[in-house]
Structures are given as structure tokens and as C-alpha cells.
Scaffold this active site. Structure first.
Site, PDB file in Angstrom:
ATOM      1  N   HIS A 231      49.954 -49.943 -31.043  1.00 13.69           N
ATOM      2  CA  HIS A 231      50.153 -50.782 -32.233  1.00 13.69           C
ATOM      3  C   HIS A 231      48.833 -51.255 -32.848  1.00 13.69           C
ATOM      4  O   HIS A 231      48.847 -51.876 -33.898  1.00 13.69           O
ATOM      5  CB  HIS A 231      51.020 -51.982 -31.871  1.00 13.69           C
ATOM      6  CG  HIS A 231      50.335 -52.892 -30.892  1.00 13.69           C
ATOM      7  ND1 HIS A 231      50.086 -52.515 -29.582  1.00 13.69           N
ATOM      8  CD2 HIS A 231      49.792 -54.110 -31.033  1.00 13.69           C
ATOM      9  CE1 HIS A 231      49.437 -53.482 -28.979  1.00 13.69           C
ATOM     10  NE2 HIS A 231      49.246 -54.469 -29.820  1.00 13.69           N
ATOM     11  N   ASP A 232      47.708 -50.999 -32.168  1.00 19.10           N
ATOM     12  CA  ASP A 232      46.399 -51.382 -32.708  1.00 19.10           C
ATOM     13  C   ASP A 232      45.608 -50.170 -33.195  1.00 19.10           C
ATOM     14  O   ASP A 232      44.456 -50.303 -33.610  1.00 19.10           O
ATOM     15  CB  ASP A 232      45.551 -52.075 -31.631  1.00 19.10           C
ATOM     16  CG  ASP A 232      46.112 -53.417 -31.202  1.00 19.10           C
ATOM     17  OD1 ASP A 232      46.786 -54.066 -32.012  1.00 19.10           O
ATOM     18  OD2 ASP A 232      45.862 -53.812 -30.045  1.00 19.10           O
TER      19      ASP A 232
ATOM     20  N   ASP B  30      55.040 -57.486 -22.232  1.00 20.55           N
ATOM     21  CA  ASP B  30      53.660 -57.745 -22.632  1.00 20.55           C
ATOM     22  C   ASP B  30      53.292 -59.157 -22.195  1.00 20.55           C
ATOM     23  O   ASP B  30      53.987 -60.105 -22.546  1.00 20.55           O
ATOM     24  CB  ASP B  30      53.556 -57.619 -24.167  1.00 20.55           C
ATOM     25  CG  ASP B  30      52.246 -57.031 -24.622  1.00 20.55           C
ATOM     26  OD1 ASP B  30      51.199 -57.532 -24.173  1.00 20.55           O
ATOM     27  OD2 ASP B  30      52.257 -56.086 -25.437  1.00 20.55           O
TER      28      ASP B  30
ATOM     29  N   ASP C 171      47.622 -58.222 -22.135  1.00 20.94           N
ATOM     30  CA  ASP C 171      46.807 -58.322 -23.333  1.00 20.94           C
ATOM     31  C   ASP C 171      45.409 -58.863 -22.997  1.00 20.94           C
ATOM     32  O   ASP C 171      45.289 -59.879 -22.291  1.00 20.94           O
ATOM     33  CB  ASP C 171      47.518 -59.286 -24.289  1.00 20.94           C
ATOM     34  CG  ASP C 171      46.975 -59.221 -25.690  1.00 20.94           C
ATOM     35  OD1 ASP C 171      47.112 -58.163 -26.320  1.00 20.94           O
ATOM     36  OD2 ASP C 171      46.415 -60.230 -26.166  1.00 20.94           O
TER      37      ASP C 171
ATOM     38  N   GLU D 173      44.773 -54.481 -20.621  1.00 21.30           N
ATOM     39  CA  GLU D 173      43.950 -54.089 -21.770  1.00 21.30           C
ATOM     40  C   GLU D 173      42.522 -54.568 -21.497  1.00 21.30           C
ATOM     41  O   GLU D 173      42.296 -55.746 -21.233  1.00 21.30           O
ATOM     42  CB  GLU D 173      44.502 -54.732 -23.043  1.00 21.30           C
ATOM     43  CG  GLU D 173      43.859 -54.168 -24.302  1.00 21.30           C
ATOM     44  CD  GLU D 173      44.229 -54.966 -25.542  1.00 21.30           C
ATOM     45  OE1 GLU D 173      44.250 -54.375 -26.620  1.00 21.30           O
ATOM     46  OE2 GLU D 173      44.469 -56.188 -25.445  1.00 21.30           O
TER      47      GLU D 173
HETATM   48  C1  NOJ Z   1      45.340 -57.094 -28.276  1.00 20.12           C
HETATM   49  C2  NOJ Z   1      46.648 -56.791 -28.928  1.00 20.12           C
HETATM   50  O1  NOJ Z   1      47.001 -55.465 -28.651  1.00 20.12           O
HETATM   51  C3  NOJ Z   1      46.469 -57.067 -30.403  1.00 20.12           C
HETATM   52  O2  NOJ Z   1      47.529 -56.595 -31.171  1.00 20.12           O
HETATM   53  C4  NOJ Z   1      46.256 -58.540 -30.574  1.00 20.12           C
HETATM   54  O3  NOJ Z   1      45.961 -58.839 -31.903  1.00 20.12           O
HETATM   55  C5  NOJ Z   1      45.106 -59.045 -29.707  1.00 20.12           C
HETATM   56  N1  NOJ Z   1      45.086 -58.480 -28.379  1.00 20.12           N
HETATM   57  C6  NOJ Z   1      45.213 -60.533 -29.547  1.00 20.12           C
HETATM   58  O4  NOJ Z   1      46.324 -60.842 -28.766  1.00 20.12           O
END
Ligand code: NOJ
Length: 506
Positions: A331-332, A98, A200, A255
Site C-alpha cells: 500500500h506504500d 497490522d 509497522d 517493517e
Molecule cells: C508505514 C505504513 O506502511 C505507512 O502506510 C504509514 O503511513 C507509516 N508506516 C506510518 O504508520
């Protein structure tokens, strides 16, 4: 194997903190991942994406990096990481790390130095601005974690920018030294054997240098928005591609929070040499009331017709222009059977139906740990949650702005909060679901005695075995890799049907 190995691959995401603890400290570790390589091989996946394992104060569970070159001792050592990558490779599994390059932790040496003065090597590594005449923030930008996106620093008598927590200062990508420092980090891990990067919020790295106020339809003090896809984004990503991704043959999936299919062509068009794929958020909003001041906490029943429309809009608009990254969970994101299906009477059916929809599409499917056994959301109470996004937004929306009641906030949290996917992996029905012999860092989903890997594998309705078949099909069936996708019955609320066709096979 071609350099485009990811085109018929299935990638498995690991959230290391919650995967498997081997030293009894209650936190998952790299050795835990290593120990489960046979399990992952049995599932059939081709690559792992490992969420951040670098040195971090863990304000945002590792998405706040203090040292990009050091594995956090809570997860193991750099030697463990090297061993994990090499063991994974021996299993025929690639490893993707990551890259959190939009921001660092405020505990990073870079930031600590930057804070000290306006004229040292690191001064311009972050985004510093003078206060406005009345001492207030440079503009109305809001942090994704509530409040202003600017925090004042006494030492420099300036504000620094942070799109996330105030402990996560944004890097200044306008500074070539920052960009080179990040590329160096990528080369460093390449030397450890890493095969690619999940990036990210990569579409946030370029900021509009005019720093204009965000549109403010609700008259708020701080507004989140208009903070992605900045003017130099393509230029920076292309540079990264040329400096590291292409020369070292590393795969990339970025992302991309505000991405729309047509605009994304310019990010993933192979001839432009930027990214291989992106994660859009668009389909994740089908259960969100549009335009609400409460953002993602304003939930509504999932609009499946809209889900179909969005997924196929991406299928159509990237066809011939780029490659899709396919996901429902990470994970989000909450657990799909609980979020969009029925996790009580029809847990198996929900898990396998959504898996079928996703794994039949054109692109690279991602499986999030536990998704392959149909894990569900835990029905936590407010005190059980620990995610910074949830706690800060509770404070903002429920306590300060009072735009949502505590009851409705909890209802939304149980459906969509990020913590739903972060409970420890459920391996068996023994102590702590086999996750740790110590005190788990985060509460387990109380349903682990009935939902766990052991139980699933011996069940006649095994979600794992269903995933195994889907993954095998991805590897053996050309239609899945190359075929066109066509949506049938777009307006039907109950049926999700489509065809894939390649040459004369359908
Ligand atoms: C996206 C990540 O997937 C998330 O978990 C994180 O809180 C934010 N970006 C900030 O890095």
C-alpha cells in the site's frame, strides 16, 4: 503443519478500504474480504495480511489508531472480524493483522489523557520535551510527512514527538506500561484468532534518549533521518517476542525502513527470538536519485543491475541466518508494471516477469491486492491524490522550499506515490469496477474496463493464472523453499537470471 508454516507460504495483503464494499458506503469492509475468500483460495494464498481496520480518524488511512481494541464501524464490527478470521481459517487461510505500535492517533484515549497533565497514568505514554530556551523545538528532527517531528501542546507547555503526521504521536517505549499495553492488545486479538502480525515501522520504536540533532548536509530547518534502529530496539522486540509472539505461536514480519542485510541478521536470527522476517526498503530505492534533498520524489529510471545486487545481497546474507520477506508492491509502493516495466504494450509481460523474479527467490513472497491481475498506476492529476504523505511533501518541497517544480513532483507522483496502489480493486467492467454500488472513497483507475479480475480470468494472457502457478510451485517444489540462490550475469542490464539449487535438483 509446522510452526514455521510461513516458510512455504504466500501471503496476500489487503488494503481494506479499497478491496470490496458490501454496504454501499463507498469504503471497502470486512464483509467484502469475507465474500472474496473463495477468490483468494482459488489464487492459492496461505495467509492474509490485513492493513489496519481499527477505530481511526483515517488521517493516514488507519495507520493512526484511536482504539486498538475496536474495529472501525466503517469496516464493520469486532464480531465481523471474528467471523472473518474464523471463515478464513475454514478456508485454510491464516490472518495477520497490522500492529501500529510506534505511534497512535492523537484521538486515542491514551494521548488525550497524556496531553492533560504531566502527572497522570498516561503522562509518560508519549515522548514529551520542554521547548528550547528560545521556545523552539527540542531538536531538528523532521517528520516523514514534512515539517518538524515535534508539535507544541499548550496544555502541557511541551512538545510531543511524531515521526509521521502531527496527528500520529509516537509512543514512549521506554515506559514499561506502554509496552505491556501493546502486548495486551496483541493478546486480545489472539483471542479473536489472529495468527500473526505485520509490524509497522517497528525499527523506530526505540529512540536515542539523548535526542541528538540529525546530520544536516543540506542546511535544512528540519531533517528526517537517523531515526530508526535505536539503542533498545532489539531489547524491546525480544521482550515482545517472549511476552506474546513465542507463547502464542504468532508469526511476525516487521517493517524495517533503514535495514541492511547483514545488520538484519540480528533481528531475524531464530536463536535471538525477535522477528521471523522483515520488510526492507533497500530494493525500493533503485529508482531514486541518491542524496537528493527531495528524497523519494527525486526519481530516476530504475537501475536493474542494482535491483539484482540488492535482492541477492539479502539472499546471500540471510542464508543460514534468517528468512527473507519478498515484496515489490504494497500500500506504500507503486504498481510494478508502471514503475519498473512497461504498463502499456507489455503489461502482462512486465507483471509476470517481475512476479517470476520475486516468487523464485528464497523467502516468503507477499502479493498486494491487484498485483495478481497486473493492476497499474493511474495517471492522476495533482488534485486527485489524497495521501497525507504526498500532500504534505508537496507543500514542503514545491510550495515552501521550492526544491522541485510542481511538474516534476507530479511526474514523480505518477511513478512512485503511495496512492498508485490505493485505488479501488478492479473486479469487473461494471459500475465502479464492481468495488462499490455507492460513491467510491477514492478515484478508480480509469483503465478498469480493460484491467479487471473478470477480464483477466478469461484472457489467454491471465496474470492471475500465472500467479496461481507460481503459488502452486511454492507449495510443491522443495527447491523453492530450501534451495540456495545464485545470481547469474550480475552486470547484465537486460537479463535477470539466477539458479536455485537443492540437493541434486536445480
Ligand atoms: C508505514 C505504513 O506502511 C505507512 O502506510 C504509514 O503511513 C507509516 N508506516 C506510518 O504508520
Amino acid at each position: 503443519m509446522t510452526q514455521e508454516w510461513w516458510k512455504n507460504a504466500v501471503i496476500y495483503q489487503i488494503y481494506p478500504k479499497s478491496f470490496l464494499d458490501t454496504n454501499g458506503d463507498g469504503v471497502g469492509d470486512l464483509n467484502g474480504i469475507d465474500r472474496k475468500l473463495d477468490y483468494l483460495k482459488k489464487l492459492g494464498i496461505d495467509a492474509l495480511w490485513i492493513s489496519p481496520v481499527y477505530l481511526s480518524p483515517q488521517i493516514d488511512n488507519g495507520y493512526d489508531i484511536a482504539d486498538y481494541r475496536k474495529i472501525d464501524p466503517m469496516f464493520g464490527s469486532n464480531t465481523d472480524m471474528k467471523k472473518l478470521i474464523s471463515d478464513a481459517h475454514n478456508h485454510g487461510i491464516k490472518v495477520i493483522m497490522d500492529l501500529v505500535a510506534n505511534h497512535t492517533s492523537d484521538q486515542s484515549l491514551w494521548f488525550k489523557e497524556s496531553q492533560k497533565s504531566r502527572d497522570n497514568y498516561f503522562s509518560d505514554f508519549y515522548i514529551w520535551k520542554d521547548p528550547q530556551k528560545d521556545g523552539s523545538e527540542p531538536n531538528n528532527w523532521g517528520s516523514n510527512f514534512g515539517g518538524s517531528a515535534w508539535t507544541y501542546c499548550e496544555e502541557r507547555q511541551q512538545y510531543y514527538l511524531h515521526y509521521y503526521g502531527k496527528q500520529q504521536p509516537d509512543l514512549n517505549w521506554e515506559n514499561p506500561k506502554v509496552r505491556q499495553a501493546i502486548y495486551d492488545v496483541m493478546r486480545y486479538w489472539k483471542a479473536h484468532g489472529v495468527d500473526g502480525w505485520r509490524m509497522d515501522v517497528i525499527t523506530s520504536i526505540s529512540k536515542n534518549q539523548d535526542f541528538p540533532n540529525n546530520d544536516n548536509p543540506h542546511g535544512l530547518k528540519y531533517v528526517v533521518g537517523n531515526q530508526n534502529n535505536g539503542p533498545r530496539m532489539h531489547e524491546f522486540i525480544h521482550e515482545m517476542n517472549q511476552e506474546v509472539l513465542e507463547p502464542f505461536h504468532m508469526m511476525s514480519v516487521g517493517e524495517a525502513p533503514d535495514s541492511k542485510s547483514k545488520d538484519t541478521r540480528s533481528l531475524v536470527d531464530p536463536t535471538r527470538k525477535e522477528l521471523n522476517m522483515v520488510f526492507t526498503f533497500e530494493h525500493m530505492h533503485v529508482d531514486r536519485k541518491p542524496g537528493s534533498v527531495n528524497g523519494r520524489w527525486a526519481i530516476q529510471p530504475a537501475n536493474i543491475v542494482e535491483l539484482k545486487r540488492i535482492l541477492f545481497d539479502w539472499q546471500k546474507n540471510l542464508e543460514g541466518h534468517g528468512w527473507n520477506a519478498l515484496y515489490f508492491e504494497n500500500h506504500d509502493r507503486a504498481r510494478t508494471p508502471s514503475r519498473w516495466g512497461n504498463d502499456k504494450e507489455y503489461r502482462y509481460e512486465s507483471a509476470t516477469a517481475f512476479a517470476t523474479v520475486l516468487h523464485g527467490l528464497k523467502g516468503t513472497p507477499f502479493v498486494y491486492q491487484g498485483e495478481e491481475i497486473g493492476m497499474t498506476n493511474p495517471e492522476f492529476n495533482l488534485d486527485d491524490y489524497e495521501d497525507i504523505e504526498l500532500t504534505t511533501n508537496y507543500k514542503k518541497l514545491v510550495e515552501n522550499e521550492k526544491t522541485i517544480s510542481s511538474k516534476d513532483f507530479l511526474k514523480a507522483a505518477r511513478k512512485i506515490s503511495r496512492d498508485n496502489a490505493r485505488t479501488p480493486m478492479q473486479w469487473n467492467d461494471k459500475l465502479n469496477a464492481g468495488f462499490t454500488s455507492g460513491k467510491p472513497w477514492f478515484k478508480l483507475n480509469p483503465n478498469y474496463p480493460s484491467v479487471n479480475v473478470d477480464k483477466d480470468l478469461s484472457s489467454s494472457k491471465s496474470v492471475f493464472k500465472y500467479y496461481q502457478k507460481l503459488i502452486r510451485l511454492r507449495h510443491t517444489n522443495d527447491i523453492l523453499e530450501f534451495g540456495d540462490a545464485k545470481l547469474l550475469m550480475p552486470d547484465d542490464k537486460d537479463i535477470f537470471a539466477y539458479t536455485r539449487q537443492y540437493k541434486n535438483q536445480k
